[in-house]
Scaffold this motif. Structure first.
Motif, PDB file in Angstrom:
ATOM      1  N   ASP A 195       0.869  -1.164   0.000  1.00  0.00           N
ATOM      2  CA  ASP A 195       0.000   0.000   0.000  1.00  0.00           C
ATOM      3  C   ASP A 195       0.912   1.222   0.000  1.00  0.00           C
ATOM      4  O   ASP A 195       1.653   1.456   0.958  1.00  0.00           O
ATOM      5  CB  ASP A 195      -0.897  -0.019   1.239  1.00  0.00           C
ATOM      6  CG  ASP A 195      -1.886   1.132   1.284  1.00  0.00           C
ATOM      7  OD1 ASP A 195      -1.512   2.263   0.907  1.00  0.00           O
ATOM      8  OD2 ASP A 195      -3.020   0.932   1.740  1.00  0.00           O
ATOM      9  N   ALA A 196       0.877   2.010  -1.071  1.00  0.00           N
ATOM     10  CA  ALA A 196       1.821   3.116  -1.219  1.00  0.00           C
ATOM     11  C   ALA A 196       1.604   4.202  -0.184  1.00  0.00           C
ATOM     12  O   ALA A 196       2.519   4.995   0.077  1.00  0.00           O
ATOM     13  CB  ALA A 196       1.724   3.698  -2.626  1.00  0.00           C
ATOM     14  N   ARG A 197       0.427   4.278   0.404  1.00  0.00           N
ATOM     15  CA  ARG A 197       0.152   5.326   1.390  1.00  0.00           C
ATOM     16  C   ARG A 197       0.648   4.962   2.788  1.00  0.00           C
ATOM     17  O   ARG A 197       0.954   5.840   3.584  1.00  0.00           O
ATOM     18  CB  ARG A 197      -1.344   5.619   1.432  1.00  0.00           C
ATOM     19  CG  ARG A 197      -1.897   6.190   0.133  1.00  0.00           C
ATOM     20  CD  ARG A 197      -3.390   6.479   0.227  1.00  0.00           C
ATOM     21  NE  ARG A 197      -3.869   7.065  -1.032  1.00  0.00           N
ATOM     22  CZ  ARG A 197      -4.355   6.345  -2.040  1.00  0.00           C
ATOM     23  NH1 ARG A 197      -4.428   5.018  -1.925  1.00  0.00           N
ATOM     24  NH2 ARG A 197      -4.765   6.944  -3.141  1.00  0.00           N
ATOM     25  N   THR A 198       0.719   3.656   3.085  1.00  0.00           N
ATOM     26  CA  THR A 198       1.040   3.224   4.453  1.00  0.00           C
ATOM     27  C   THR A 198       2.264   2.334   4.552  1.00  0.00           C
ATOM     28  O   THR A 198       2.803   2.152   5.646  1.00  0.00           O
ATOM     29  CB  THR A 198      -0.150   2.459   5.059  1.00  0.00           C
ATOM     30  OG1 THR A 198      -0.344   1.226   4.321  1.00  0.00           O
ATOM     31  CG2 THR A 198      -1.424   3.293   5.007  1.00  0.00           C
ATOM     32  N   GLY A 199       2.704   1.716   3.444  1.00  0.00           N
ATOM     33  CA  GLY A 199       3.800   0.760   3.493  1.00  0.00           C
ATOM     34  C   GLY A 199       3.378  -0.628   3.914  1.00  0.00           C
ATOM     35  O   GLY A 199       4.225  -1.504   4.107  1.00  0.00           O
ATOM     36  N   ARG A 200       2.076  -0.868   4.039  1.00  0.00           N
ATOM     37  CA  ARG A 200       1.589  -2.192   4.451  1.00  0.00           C
ATOM     38  C   ARG A 200       1.749  -3.184   3.308  1.00  0.00           C
ATOM     39  O   ARG A 200       1.407  -2.896   2.165  1.00  0.00           O
ATOM     40  CB  ARG A 200       0.121  -2.093   4.871  1.00  0.00           C
ATOM     41  CG  ARG A 200      -0.524  -3.415   5.288  1.00  0.00           C
ATOM     42  CD  ARG A 200      -1.947  -3.193   5.784  1.00  0.00           C
ATOM     43  NE  ARG A 200      -2.796  -2.651   4.732  1.00  0.00           N
ATOM     44  CZ  ARG A 200      -3.505  -3.417   3.876  1.00  0.00           C
ATOM     45  NH1 ARG A 200      -3.429  -4.740   3.945  1.00  0.00           N
ATOM     46  NH2 ARG A 200      -4.273  -2.848   2.968  1.00  0.00           N
ATOM     47  N   ARG A 201       2.284  -4.371   3.642  1.00  0.00           N
ATOM     48  CA  ARG A 201       2.458  -5.411   2.621  1.00  0.00           C
ATOM     49  C   ARG A 201       1.106  -5.960   2.194  1.00  0.00           C
ATOM     50  O   ARG A 201       0.280  -6.336   3.016  1.00  0.00           O
ATOM     51  CB  ARG A 201       3.339  -6.544   3.164  1.00  0.00           C
ATOM     52  CG  ARG A 201       3.622  -7.660   2.146  1.00  0.00           C
ATOM     53  CD  ARG A 201       4.430  -8.780   2.792  1.00  0.00           C
ATOM     54  NE  ARG A 201       3.697  -9.385   3.892  1.00  0.00           N
ATOM     55  CZ  ARG A 201       2.830 -10.395   3.751  1.00  0.00           C
ATOM     56  NH1 ARG A 201       2.601 -10.906   2.555  1.00  0.00           N
ATOM     57  NH2 ARG A 201       2.213 -10.885   4.804  1.00  0.00           N
ATOM     58  N   LEU A 202       0.909  -6.037   0.873  1.00  0.00           N
ATOM     59  CA  LEU A 202      -0.309  -6.616   0.318  1.00  0.00           C
ATOM     60  C   LEU A 202      -0.071  -8.053  -0.132  1.00  0.00           C
ATOM     61  O   LEU A 202      -0.888  -8.929   0.134  1.00  0.00           O
ATOM     62  CB  LEU A 202      -0.801  -5.769  -0.858  1.00  0.00           C
ATOM     63  CG  LEU A 202      -1.088  -4.287  -0.537  1.00  0.00           C
ATOM     64  CD1 LEU A 202      -1.472  -3.534  -1.804  1.00  0.00           C
ATOM     65  CD2 LEU A 202      -2.185  -4.180   0.513  1.00  0.00           C
ATOM     66  N   TRP A 203       1.032  -8.271  -0.846  1.00  0.00           N
ATOM     67  CA  TRP A 203       1.416  -9.626  -1.226  1.00  0.00           C
ATOM     68  C   TRP A 203       2.876  -9.615  -1.670  1.00  0.00           C
ATOM     69  O   TRP A 203       3.450  -8.552  -1.884  1.00  0.00           O
ATOM     70  CB  TRP A 203       0.518 -10.209  -2.322  1.00  0.00           C
ATOM     71  CG  TRP A 203       0.463  -9.461  -3.624  1.00  0.00           C
ATOM     72  CD1 TRP A 203      -0.476  -8.548  -4.007  1.00  0.00           C
ATOM     73  CD2 TRP A 203       1.365  -9.579  -4.756  1.00  0.00           C
ATOM     74  NE1 TRP A 203      -0.214  -8.061  -5.266  1.00  0.00           N
ATOM     75  CE2 TRP A 203       0.901  -8.691  -5.764  1.00  0.00           C
ATOM     76  CE3 TRP A 203       2.502 -10.333  -5.003  1.00  0.00           C
ATOM     77  CZ2 TRP A 203       1.541  -8.536  -6.984  1.00  0.00           C
ATOM     78  CZ3 TRP A 203       3.155 -10.186  -6.226  1.00  0.00           C
ATOM     79  CH2 TRP A 203       2.667  -9.299  -7.195  1.00  0.00           C
ATOM     80  N   HIS A 204       3.455 -10.784  -1.798  1.00  0.00           N
ATOM     81  CA  HIS A 204       4.839 -10.885  -2.262  1.00  0.00           C
ATOM     82  C   HIS A 204       5.036 -12.213  -2.966  1.00  0.00           C
ATOM     83  O   HIS A 204       4.250 -13.149  -2.777  1.00  0.00           O
ATOM     84  CB  HIS A 204       5.824 -10.784  -1.091  1.00  0.00           C
ATOM     85  CG  HIS A 204       5.865 -12.015  -0.247  1.00  0.00           C
ATOM     86  ND1 HIS A 204       4.965 -12.259   0.772  1.00  0.00           N
ATOM     87  CD2 HIS A 204       6.691 -13.109  -0.290  1.00  0.00           C
ATOM     88  CE1 HIS A 204       5.224 -13.424   1.333  1.00  0.00           C
ATOM     89  NE2 HIS A 204       6.264 -13.968   0.702  1.00  0.00           N
ATOM     90  N   PHE A 205       6.089 -12.280  -3.776  1.00  0.00           N
ATOM     91  CA  PHE A 205       6.525 -13.542  -4.357  1.00  0.00           C
ATOM     92  C   PHE A 205       8.036 -13.533  -4.405  1.00  0.00           C
ATOM     93  O   PHE A 205       8.650 -12.563  -4.878  1.00  0.00           O
ATOM     94  CB  PHE A 205       5.958 -13.759  -5.764  1.00  0.00           C
ATOM     95  CG  PHE A 205       6.328 -15.107  -6.326  1.00  0.00           C
ATOM     96  CD1 PHE A 205       5.527 -16.213  -6.069  1.00  0.00           C
ATOM     97  CD2 PHE A 205       7.481 -15.285  -7.080  1.00  0.00           C
ATOM     98  CE1 PHE A 205       5.876 -17.471  -6.557  1.00  0.00           C
ATOM     99  CE2 PHE A 205       7.837 -16.530  -7.568  1.00  0.00           C
ATOM    100  CZ  PHE A 205       7.027 -17.631  -7.303  1.00  0.00           C
TER     101      PHE A 205
END
Length: 759
Positions: free
Chosen positions: A283-293
């Motif tokens: 999330d570009a506003r908070t830095g919260r991870r949404l997903w990764h690979f």
């Protein structure tokens, strides 16, 4: 030509650019815009008229430096780096310099970030300068002193480490602006115990620290269990030193993360090592991870993700899917649903060889996508080139490669391992582009092997000569001078000013620290071979000879006080005003010799090293560099062409070779009219037919090009701008012929091509 103007042809009446928020019609940020597609909907240049392109103007850089800088254009003004690392604003109506902010030594070399307020009253250029983040008023060229602490933000802070131990907190690639944030990566280095690569965001107006994403998980973070429990205290890397992309509509920033350090031996970081080598959506506003690979588990090959993730829409089974595609050094393209992270094409975990190194545990499987790889992934003795080397040399290399361990994901060993692609192979920074709505991704690939061979080395322990007498220092300098003349002068020049194959060493001390010099001598670096027979005392003597005697931050203070300003409308020098040097350094120190693990850490007793093994660019058969198009609607490589022509190979009767040159410092632009422009290492810019890869046009440049080109429209005329200020080096030919020549075709500058002006 006057130094203060580039105009070769008259300009028409003024016409402001479209709003910079229209990212596919302007070039108001590094890579063109938020999505980094390098795509434009400007329609004046087509397949039918591209052969009519001619040089419309050139702005000379005014010095002998090689610039990788991507020009930025906004509101009828172009911003470039020139004149001894000065930011220059150029009026596109008159060709005259509006302002020059001089002597920004240490600025992010590849580009800057542009931001403006909604009403356009506040326009800023944001950039990193050494270990600071700064802002300049885009209209006046002066530092904005309300930003940060009197004009600067100290980037050594907010890294979850003692700031005094964070040596490198910035990157040569600029940050990514989203709304009122600038999101930053870094280049902390690749040695043992280098700094962490946490991603941080700052307010573009105030400089306030807004959020951090921990790329090396802390206790309690997701992924912490994929490392040894104390690893967060000492592991470095896992950084974005390349290019981030932003889905502006969804507010998602995509991070291509690099390898953990040390790159080639990981006994102190056993495990999968999240988020190393991951594509991460935040999330570009908070830095919260949404997903990764994770594209490589427990990386041992320096297979960073570097190039910009491409945001595309693909059609699969009758459904249009918004996707993100990440190209890798190892030659794989990974494609995911942009929102969920689900793979668009299957990815299978496949087994690969174990490591035979003491204490090492290579991860038993690696992810392999169903898409065809775009790079060669194994080198055998049959792949030794028949040109540019003698028959005896070819036999030598065939025997050497036959004896070596080889193949994809074969771990480095005490025996020689040939990795293809190597550390700078595959796709690197600036090497990806796309037609976003058509599902086509364009890549620049380099087939360049690395020859790895690990060796156990004791950490270098160097003296602190602060208490030495003048006589002792003089004696050390004399010994160091003799060693330099014997072992270093041939490549770095007898006057230390550098040569075709070795960089200048005139900044040792102020910009190149003692640890970096020691590592290069002991373990090699790029083309430079290791000199393992050097004792610690000899390394110390060489450094004492090279040391310019100033502190690591002296270059900032010296730049601010320089009186030899460039010709033109200089409005400022050196960036934001600096505090007292000692106060700014804040206890900062370069460690003399290798770092030690933190107290209480159960660290491996031995450290193993290898150089990058990059001294042999011509050994493999051509083509050495290629440009290709992936049709991700069908999952196929649509076309592939060699990129550039090596001069020496052409003289030997070979065509279509591409050009082998270190890292792939080239860039593309994709047009909605069916063209793909790309620079090459042979001093030309090419236009390819986007449908079939046919070369439609080739434009000669006065010097070689590094960095990304730009495209914009002004006064109804469309321009292609190329940064061209790099000498053309044709590299190593053979042991018999030695080092190839450097060809300087002219004076460097920013070269603009356009169709002939209409009267």
């Amino acid at each position: 030509m006057a130094k203060s103007a580039f105009a070769l042809l008259p300009f028409a009446a003024s016409l402001l650019l479209a709003s910079p928020s229209d990212q596919h019609r302007t070039w108001s940020d590094y890579g063109g815009g938020h999505d980094q597609s390098k795509f434009t909907t400007l329609s004046q240049i087509t397949r039918e008229n591209v052969t009519d392109l001619e040089i419309a103007w050139m702005y000379p850089t005014g010095d002998e430096r090689s610039y990788q800088f991507n020009p930025v254009v906004a509101h009828g003004v172009m911003y470039v780096l020139a004149k001894e690392n000065s930011l220059v604003a150029i009026d596109l109506d008159t060709g005259k310099e509006i302002w020059i902010h001089a002597h920004l030594s240490g600025i992010s070399r590849r580009g800057i970030s542009y931001w403006e307020s909604e009403d356009g009253s506040d326009r800023r250029l944001l950039f990193t300068l050494n270990n600071t983040l700064q802002a300049i008023d885009a209209r006046t060229g002066k530092s904005i002193l309300s930003f940060g602490d009197n004009g600067m933000v100290d980037l050594r802070r907010n890294m979850l480490r003692d700031p005094a131990t964070v040596y490198r907190a910035t990157s040569s690639t600029p940050g990514r602006v989203f709304e009122n944030l600038i999101i930053l990566g870094s280049s902390p280095g690749e040695g043992y115990l280098s700094g962490p690569g946490h991603i941080r965001a700052y307010d573009v107006v105030t400089g306030e620290f807004m959020w951090r994403f921990n790329t090396i998980p802390q206790p309690g973070d997701y992924g912490y269990e994929t490392w040894p429990k104390e690893a967060y205290r000492y592991v470095g890397g896992v950084n974005v030193w390349g290019e981030m992309s932003v889905d502006e509509a969804r507010g998602i920033v995509f991070l291509p993360l690099g390898s953990p350090s040390y790159d080639f031996y990981g006994a102190d970081r056993l495990g999968e090592n999240l988020f190393g080598n991951c594509l991460v959506a935040l999330d570009a506003r908070t830095g919260r991870r949404l997903w990764h690979f994770q594209t490589v588990h427990h990386d041992l090959w320096d297979y960073d993700l570097v190039s910009a993730p491409q945001l595309i829409t693909v059609e699969r089974d009758g459904e249009r899917i918004d996707a993100v595609a990440a190209a890798s050094k190892q030659g794989f393209l990974f494609v995911f649903n942009r929102e969920t992270g689900e793979p668009i094409f299957p990815i299978e975990e496949k087994p690969f060889p174990a490591s035979d190194m003491p204490g090492e545990e290579a991860w038993p499987t690696q992810p392999v996508p169903a898409l065809p790889p775009y790079a060669r992934q194994i080198m055998t003795e049959d792949d030794i080139t028949p040109v540019l080397i003698t028959p005896a040399e070819r036999a030598h290399w065939q025997e050497r490669v036959a004896k070596a361990r080889k193949g994809l994901y074969v771990p480095p060993s005490l025996d020689e391992v040939v990795s293809l692609p190597g550390a700078v192979g595959g796709v690197n920074w600036g090497n990806s582009a796309a037609h976003p709505e058509d599902g086509i991704v364009y890549l620049l690939n380099q087939d360049f092997p690395s020859f790895y061979k690990l060796a156990k080395r004791q950490p270098v322990r160097l003296r602190n000569r602060a208490g030495d007498s003048d006589e002792e220092t003089a004696a050390a300098k004399l010994r160091g001078e003799k060693l330099y003349a014997t072992y270093c002068g041939a490549c770095h020049g007898p006057d230390r000013a550098g040569s075709d194959v070795g960089p200048s060493l005139l900044a040792v001390g102020s910009q190149i620290n003692q640890t970096q010099v020691a590592r290069s001598i002991m373990y090699g670096s790029g083309r430079m071979p290791a000199l393992p027979h050097f004792t610690d005392e000899q390394i110390d003597d060489v450094y004492t000879y090279l040391d310019d005697g100033v502190s690591p931050y002296a270059s900032l203070f010296a730049a601010a006080q320089k009186e030899d300003l460039p010709e033109g409308p200089v409005v400022a020098s050196g960036g934001a005003p600096l505090p007292d040097e000692e106060a700014f350094a804040g206890g900062f120190r370069f460690n003399r010799g290798e770092n030690d693990y933190p107290p209480g850490v159960d660290a491996p007793a031995d450290r193993y090293f290898t150089d990058y093994g990059l001294g042999h660019p011509y050994i493999i058969t051509p083509p050495w560099s290629t440009i290709l198009a992936y049709d991700l609607n069908k999952g196929v490589i649509k076309w592939r062409q060699p990129l550039g022509q090596d001069r020496d190979a052409a003289a030997a009767g070979m065509t279509g070779t591409g050009v082998p040159r270190g890292s792939q410092r080239m860039g593309m632009i994709v047009t909605d009219t069916g063209l793909v422009f790309s620079t090459a290492k042979d001093g030309h810019v090419y236009a390819f037919d986007a449908d079939n890869g046919k070369v439609l046009w080739k434009g000669a440049l006065p010097m070689g090009a590094e960095g990304l080109p730009a495209m914009y429209e002004h006064n109804g005329r469309q321009y292609l701008v190329i940064p061209a200020s790099t000498p053309l080096t044709w590299g190593l030919k053979s042991r018999e012929s030695g080092i190839g020549s450097t060809e300087e075709k002219g004076h460097g500058g920013y070269v603009a091509f356009a169709l002939p002006a209409q009267n």
